[in-house]
Design a protein around this motif. Structure first.
Motif, PDB file in Angstrom:
ATOM      1  N   ILE A 143       1.042  -1.236   0.185  1.00  0.00           N
ATOM      2  CA  ILE A 143       0.007  -0.009  -0.021  1.00  0.00           C
ATOM      3  C   ILE A 143       0.851   1.292  -0.026  1.00  0.00           C
ATOM      4  N   THR A 144       0.599   2.047  -1.017  1.00  0.00           N
ATOM      5  CA  THR A 144       1.332   3.073  -1.056  1.00  0.00           C
ATOM      6  C   THR A 144       0.815   4.468  -1.276  1.00  0.00           C
ATOM      7  N   VAL A 145       1.062   5.719  -1.339  1.00  0.00           N
ATOM      8  CA  VAL A 145       0.154   6.814  -1.507  1.00  0.00           C
ATOM      9  C   VAL A 145      -0.580   6.714  -2.963  1.00  0.00           C
ATOM     10  N   GLU A 146       0.156   6.087  -4.057  1.00  0.00           N
ATOM     11  CA  GLU A 146      -0.576   5.888  -5.280  1.00  0.00           C
ATOM     12  C   GLU A 146      -1.351   4.969  -5.503  1.00  0.00           C
ATOM     13  N   SER A 147      -1.778   4.293  -3.893  1.00  0.00           N
ATOM     14  CA  SER A 147      -2.839   3.013  -4.044  1.00  0.00           C
ATOM     15  C   SER A 147      -4.162   3.791  -3.757  1.00  0.00           C
ATOM     16  N   PHE A 148      -4.412   5.171  -3.455  1.00  0.00           N
ATOM     17  CA  PHE A 148      -5.477   6.007  -3.337  1.00  0.00           C
ATOM     18  C   PHE A 148      -5.632   6.767  -4.384  1.00  0.00           C
ATOM     19  N   GLU A 149      -7.070   6.984  -4.630  1.00  0.00           N
ATOM     20  CA  GLU A 149      -7.398   8.036  -5.616  1.00  0.00           C
ATOM     21  C   GLU A 149      -8.564   8.717  -5.051  1.00  0.00           C
ATOM     22  N   PRO A 150      -8.621   9.689  -5.508  1.00  0.00           N
ATOM     23  CA  PRO A 150      -9.635  10.753  -5.004  1.00  0.00           C
ATOM     24  C   PRO A 150     -11.120  10.447  -5.526  1.00  0.00           C
ATOM     25  N   VAL A 151     -12.256  10.621  -4.787  1.00  0.00           N
ATOM     26  CA  VAL A 151     -13.707  10.262  -5.034  1.00  0.00           C
ATOM     27  C   VAL A 151     -14.541  11.220  -4.602  1.00  0.00           C
ATOM     28  N   ALA A 152     -15.490  11.560  -5.212  1.00  0.00           N
ATOM     29  CA  ALA A 152     -16.443  12.710  -4.721  1.00  0.00           C
ATOM     30  C   ALA A 152     -17.181  12.154  -3.493  1.00  0.00           C
TER      31      ALA A 152
END
Length: 157
Positions: free
Chosen positions: A66-75
C-alpha cells in the motif's frame, strides 16, 4: 478514537471507523496519506485484533504493497451513495446501526474537504489470510477545517 459497527444481520458485513489527529499544520494530501499508511494503528488484518496489532497487514493486503499511489480521490456524494447501497445490499440495518453510521461516517464524509478510496491492489498484494475478507473497501476522509483524518473500512468476512 475507534468505532466498530457489526451489522449483525447475517450478512457478515461491518464498518470500522478510526480517527487520527491531523498533523498541524496539515501537510499536502500526499503527506497526509503517507502519514496514515505509516501510522502504527494502520497495521491490522481486521481478524479480531486491535488496530496496530498486525503491523505487516492492512485488511486483505500486505501493508508493504500500500502506497500513496494506491489511493484515488472520489467525490464525497458518490462515496456516500455507494456505501449506503452496499450497507443494505443483502439485508436492512437496525435503526441503531443506521443512526451510528449517519453520525460517525456519513456526516464526516459530507464535511470532508477531500475523500480518497483505496484501489483494488490485485492478487499479488493479498496476504496469506487475505481471502478471509471477501470484500474490503476503504475510504479516507480528510477534513482540514476540523483537523480530522478519518479511516473508514467497510468489509465482509
Amino acid at each position: 478514537m475507534r468505532v466498530f459497527f457489526n451489522f449483525a444481520n447475517d450478512t457478515f458485513r461491518w464498518v470500522d471507523v478510526l480517527r487520527f489527529p491531523l498533523p498541524d499544520p496539515a501537510p499536502d494530501d500526499r503527506a497526509v496519506l503517507a502519514f496514515l499508511i505509516g501510522h502504527r494503528l494502520y497495521g491490522t488484518g481486521y481478524a479480531g485484533g486491535e488496530p496496530g496489532g498486525d503491523p505487516g497487514r492492512h485488511g486483505r493486503y500486505k501493508r508493504e504493497c500500500i502506497t500513496v499511489e494506491s489511493f484515488e480521490p472520489v467525490a464525497a456524494d458518490a462515496a456516500e451513495r455507494w456505501l449506503r447501497g452496499w450497507s443494505v445490499q443483502w439485508a436492512p440495518l437496525a435503526a441503531a446501526i443506521s443512526e451510528g453510521l449517519e453520525r460517525e461516517v456519513y456526516a464526516p464524509l459530507r464535511a470532508a474537504g477531500r475523500v480518497f478510496r483505496l484501489r483494488e491492489l490485485g492478487d499479488q498484494a493479498v496476504h496469506d489470510a487475505g481471502w478471509l475478507l471477501t470484500e474490503f473497501h476503504e475510504l479516507v476522509l480528510l477534513d482540514r477545517a476540523a483537523g480530522a483524518l478519518v479511516l473508514v473500512v467497510a468489509a465482509e468476512d
